[in-house]
Write a protein that holds these residues in place. Structure first.
Motif, short mmCIF file in Angstrom:
data_model
loop_
_atom_site.label_atom_id
_atom_site.label_comp_id
_atom_site.label_asym_id
_atom_site.label_seq_id
_atom_site.Cartn_x
_atom_site.Cartn_y
_atom_site.Cartn_z
N MET A 4 0.85 -1.17 0.00
CA MET A 4 0.00 0.00 0.00
C MET A 4 0.90 1.24 0.00
N ASP A 5 0.62 2.17 -0.90
CA ASP A 5 1.43 3.38 -0.91
C ASP A 5 0.89 4.40 0.09
N THR A 6 1.66 5.46 0.31
CA THR A 6 1.31 6.43 1.35
C THR A 6 0.02 7.19 1.04
N VAL A 7 -0.26 7.47 -0.22
CA VAL A 7 -1.51 8.16 -0.57
C VAL A 7 -2.70 7.29 -0.21
N ASP A 8 -2.63 6.00 -0.53
CA ASP A 8 -3.71 5.08 -0.17
C ASP A 8 -3.84 4.96 1.35
N ALA A 9 -2.72 4.89 2.04
CA ALA A 9 -2.74 4.75 3.49
C ALA A 9 -3.38 5.96 4.17
N LEU A 10 -3.27 7.12 3.55
CA LEU A 10 -3.85 8.34 4.11
C LEU A 10 -5.14 8.73 3.39
N GLY A 11 -5.77 7.77 2.74
CA GLY A 11 -6.99 8.03 1.98
C GLY A 11 -8.15 8.54 2.80
N HIS A 12 -8.11 8.35 4.10
CA HIS A 12 -9.17 8.85 4.97
C HIS A 12 -9.09 10.36 5.19
N LEU A 13 -7.96 10.96 4.83
CA LEU A 13 -7.79 12.41 4.99
C LEU A 13 -8.28 13.14 3.74
N PRO A 14 -8.80 14.36 3.91
CA PRO A 14 -9.08 15.18 2.72
C PRO A 14 -7.79 15.39 1.95
N GLN A 15 -7.86 15.38 0.63
CA GLN A 15 -6.67 15.52 -0.20
C GLN A 15 -6.87 16.61 -1.24
N VAL A 16 -5.79 17.31 -1.54
CA VAL A 16 -5.84 18.32 -2.59
C VAL A 16 -4.50 18.32 -3.32
N LYS A 17 -4.55 18.43 -4.63
CA LYS A 17 -3.33 18.58 -5.44
C LYS A 17 -2.93 20.05 -5.45
N VAL A 18 -1.64 20.28 -5.36
CA VAL A 18 -1.12 21.65 -5.43
C VAL A 18 -0.19 21.77 -6.63
N ASP A 19 -0.04 22.99 -7.11
CA ASP A 19 0.82 23.21 -8.27
C ASP A 19 2.30 23.11 -7.86
N ALA A 20 3.16 23.08 -8.85
CA ALA A 20 4.59 22.89 -8.62
C ALA A 20 5.20 24.00 -7.76
N ASP A 21 4.78 25.23 -7.95
CA ASP A 21 5.32 26.34 -7.16
C ASP A 21 4.95 26.21 -5.69
N THR A 22 3.69 25.86 -5.42
CA THR A 22 3.25 25.67 -4.04
C THR A 22 3.98 24.49 -3.41
N ALA A 23 4.13 23.42 -4.16
CA ALA A 23 4.86 22.25 -3.66
C ALA A 23 6.29 22.62 -3.28
N GLN A 24 6.96 23.37 -4.13
CA GLN A 24 8.34 23.76 -3.84
C GLN A 24 8.40 24.64 -2.59
N SER A 25 7.46 25.54 -2.43
CA SER A 25 7.43 26.39 -1.24
C SER A 25 7.29 25.55 0.03
#
Length: 72
Positions: free
Chosen positions: A1-22
Motif C-alpha cells: 500500500m502506498d502512502t496516498v492510499d494509506a492516508l486516503g481517509h484524509l481530505p486531499q488536494v493537489k497543489v501546483d509545482a510552485d506551491t509544492a516547492q514552497s
C-alpha cells in the motif's frame, strides 16, 4: 500500500509545482491556496501534480497559513 492510499481517509488536494516547492523549502503558504479542499482546522494531505504525497498539513494557529506536520 502506498502512502496516498494509506492516508486516503484524509481530505486531499493537489497543489501546483510552485506551491509544492514552497512547502518543501519550509516557506509560509497561505491557507486560502488549499482552503476549498481542506475546510476547517483538521488534518489533510497535499499531493503533487503527479498524485504523489507531498505533505500532511493542518491550519496554523492564527488560521492564515498551512502548517506542515510531515513533508515527504
Amino acid at each position: 500500500m502506498d502512502t496516498v492510499d494509506a492516508l486516503g481517509h484524509l481530505p486531499q488536494v493537489k497543489v501546483d509545482a510552485d506551491t509544492a516547492q514552497s512547502i518543501v523549502w519550509g516557506q509560509k503558504v497561505p491557507w486560502h491556496q488549499v482552503a476549498g479542499a481542506l475546510d476547517g482546522d483538521g488534518v489533510g494531505a497535499l499531493l503533487r501534480e503527479d498524485g504523489s504525497l507531498l505533505a500532511v498539513v493542518t491550519r496554523s494557529a492564527d488560521g492564515a497559513f498551512i502548517k506542515s506536520l510531515r513533508v515527504f
